[in-house]
Design a protein around this motif. Structure first.
Motif, PDB file in Angstrom:
ATOM      1  N   PHE A   1      83.928  -7.889 120.811  1.00 27.47           N
ATOM      2  CA  PHE A   1      82.526  -7.124 120.667  1.00 27.47           C
ATOM      3  C   PHE A   1      81.405  -7.539 121.492  1.00 27.47           C
ATOM      4  CE2 PHE A   1      83.100  -4.876 115.457  1.00 27.47           C
ATOM      5  CZ  PHE A   1      83.207  -3.624 116.223  1.00 27.47           C
ATOM      6  N   VAL A   2      80.801  -7.129 122.130  1.00 26.07           N
ATOM      7  CA  VAL A   2      79.712  -7.498 123.524  1.00 26.07           C
ATOM      8  C   VAL A   2      78.648  -8.157 121.835  1.00 26.07           C
ATOM      9  CG1 VAL A   2      79.525  -5.809 124.630  1.00 26.07           C
ATOM     10  CG2 VAL A   2      78.621  -5.144 122.864  1.00 26.07           C
ATOM     11  N   PRO A   3      77.891  -8.820 122.387  1.00 26.56           N
ATOM     12  CA  PRO A   3      77.073  -9.699 121.617  1.00 26.56           C
ATOM     13  C   PRO A   3      76.201  -8.553 120.820  1.00 26.56           C
ATOM     14  CG  PRO A   3      76.721 -10.892 123.659  1.00 26.56           C
ATOM     15  CD  PRO A   3      77.794  -9.237 123.875  1.00 26.56           C
ATOM     16  N   ALA A   4      75.606  -7.382 121.189  1.00 27.44           N
ATOM     17  CA  ALA A   4      74.578  -6.422 120.130  1.00 27.44           C
ATOM     18  C   ALA A   4      75.553  -6.124 119.561  1.00 27.44           C
ATOM     19  CB  ALA A   4      73.916  -5.726 121.745  1.00 27.44           C
TER      20      ALA A   4
ATOM     21  N   LEU B   1      83.614   3.988 117.295  1.00 29.79           N
ATOM     22  CA  LEU B   1      83.002   3.648 118.535  1.00 29.79           C
ATOM     23  C   LEU B   1      84.648   2.254 119.385  1.00 29.79           C
ATOM     24  CD1 LEU B   1      80.543   1.393 116.818  1.00 29.79           C
ATOM     25  CD2 LEU B   1      80.029   2.776 117.651  1.00 29.79           C
ATOM     26  N   VAL B   2      84.832   3.557 120.386  1.00 29.00           N
ATOM     27  CA  VAL B   2      85.714   2.344 121.024  1.00 29.00           C
ATOM     28  C   VAL B   2      85.593   1.920 122.171  1.00 29.00           C
ATOM     29  CG1 VAL B   2      87.685   3.799 122.990  1.00 29.00           C
ATOM     30  CG2 VAL B   2      86.694   5.300 121.620  1.00 29.00           C
ATOM     31  N   ASP B   3      86.092   0.122 121.829  1.00 26.40           N
ATOM     32  CA  ASP B   3      86.303  -0.867 122.870  1.00 26.40           C
ATOM     33  C   ASP B   3      84.746  -0.884 123.547  1.00 26.40           C
ATOM     34  OD1 ASP B   3      89.023  -0.914 123.092  1.00 26.40           O
ATOM     35  OD2 ASP B   3      89.515   0.450 124.852  1.00 26.40           O
ATOM     36  N   VAL B   4      84.060  -1.035 122.345  1.00 28.03           N
ATOM     37  CA  VAL B   4      82.367  -1.317 122.936  1.00 28.03           C
ATOM     38  C   VAL B   4      83.006  -3.283 123.187  1.00 28.03           C
ATOM     39  CG1 VAL B   4      79.768  -1.514 123.088  1.00 28.03           C
ATOM     40  CG2 VAL B   4      81.559   0.476 121.694  1.00 28.03           C
ATOM     41  N   VAL B   5      83.344  -3.550 124.042  1.00 24.23           N
ATOM     42  CA  VAL B   5      83.763  -5.022 123.971  1.00 24.23           C
ATOM     43  C   VAL B   5      82.747  -5.936 125.800  1.00 24.23           C
ATOM     44  CG1 VAL B   5      85.856  -4.700 122.590  1.00 24.23           C
ATOM     45  CG2 VAL B   5      85.817  -4.755 125.426  1.00 24.23           C
TER      46      VAL B   5
END
Length: 250
Positions: free
Chosen positions: A151-154, A77-81
């Motif tokens: 990370f994004v909330p999900a 996973l790349v940068d799902v922030v």
């Protein structure tokens, strides 16, 4: 662009801190569902048929790419922030709802669940920067302590999953950002530990961090730096790129 060590100077397995962030044998583009950089041919030994079928159904590619997905596949996973994906979270975040990014986050979360439920290895890069170390030509983003670097909330559940190795990075290229001061490479060590032959890559942005990571990983493979890695698969429906106002776009 900075290249170097991750901003936090550390990597985590199973958790992260919410604190203060060639020349190769063949190359083909699979237009239907995934773009694939194809490497050297090889057999995959005792790969379980059921695991392979499950993985192929989770990340469908055209039949001529199926041989790349095996039970020796690791998810990257790349940068799902927040700083790239959450509306209004920062200078490089979407300013309005963005279906492309929403789909990427959904696909990344779905694939991560498939992998973690089956104890398959996952590696996550989180873009993280110090405020006094700019990354031109980009405006300040994902600064440590801002929340943009997390990370994004999900996907916050990944922070505590034991199958997930997390690496904070302060440069575009995740492979370069995985080097430690002693010359070891955290990503390369992960490949070796799990004997990964294929990495399945999702994230943001397709034409920056995803592309640079994939290109460097393929180059490292070509000179024997990441054995036994053979292939890098970029799952296009699990990727997204920028759609910024002209005054912000680099």
């Amino acid at each position: 662009m900075e290249t170097g060590r991750c901003a936090s100077g550390e990597h985590r397995t199973g958790q992260t801190e919410s604190r203060d962030r060639p020349n190769h044998p063949s190359h083909e583009t699979i237009h239907a569902r995934a773009r694939i950089s194809m490497g050297s041919e090889g057999t995959y030994g005792d790969a379980g048929a059921a695991a392979i079928d499950l993985l192929r159904s989770a990340a469908p590619v055209r039949p001529d790419g199926d041989h790349l997905l095996t039970n020796r596949t690791g998810l990257v996973l790349v940068d799902v922030v927040n700083g790239f994906c959450t509306i209004g979270a920062g200078n490089l975040a979407p300013v309005t709802p963005n279906k492309q990014i929403e789909n990427m986050v959904e696909e990344a979360g779905r694939l991560a669940k498939v992998f973690c439920d089956r104890n398959w290895p996952v590696f996550a890069f989180l873009d993280t920067h110090y405020p006094d170390k700019p990354e031109p030509p980009f405006p300040p983003h994902c600064i440590i302590g801002s929340g943009e670097e997390n990370f994004v909330p999900a996907l916050e559940w990944l922070e505590n999953d034991p199958n997930v190795t997390i690496r904070r990075k302060d440069c575009i290229d995740g492979y370069l950002a995985s080097f430690e001061k002693d010359g070891s490479n955290v990503f390369g060590d992960w490949i070796a530990k799990f004997q990964i032959q294929t990495v399945l890559v999702v994230g943001i942005c397709t034409d920056y961090c995803v592309l640079d990571f994939a290109s460097s990983t393929l180059a490292a493979r070509n000179i024997g730096r990441v054995p036994p890695l053979q292939d890098v698969v970029i799952y296009s429906e699990g990727c997204a790129t920028f759609d910024l106002p002209v005054q912000v776009a680099p």
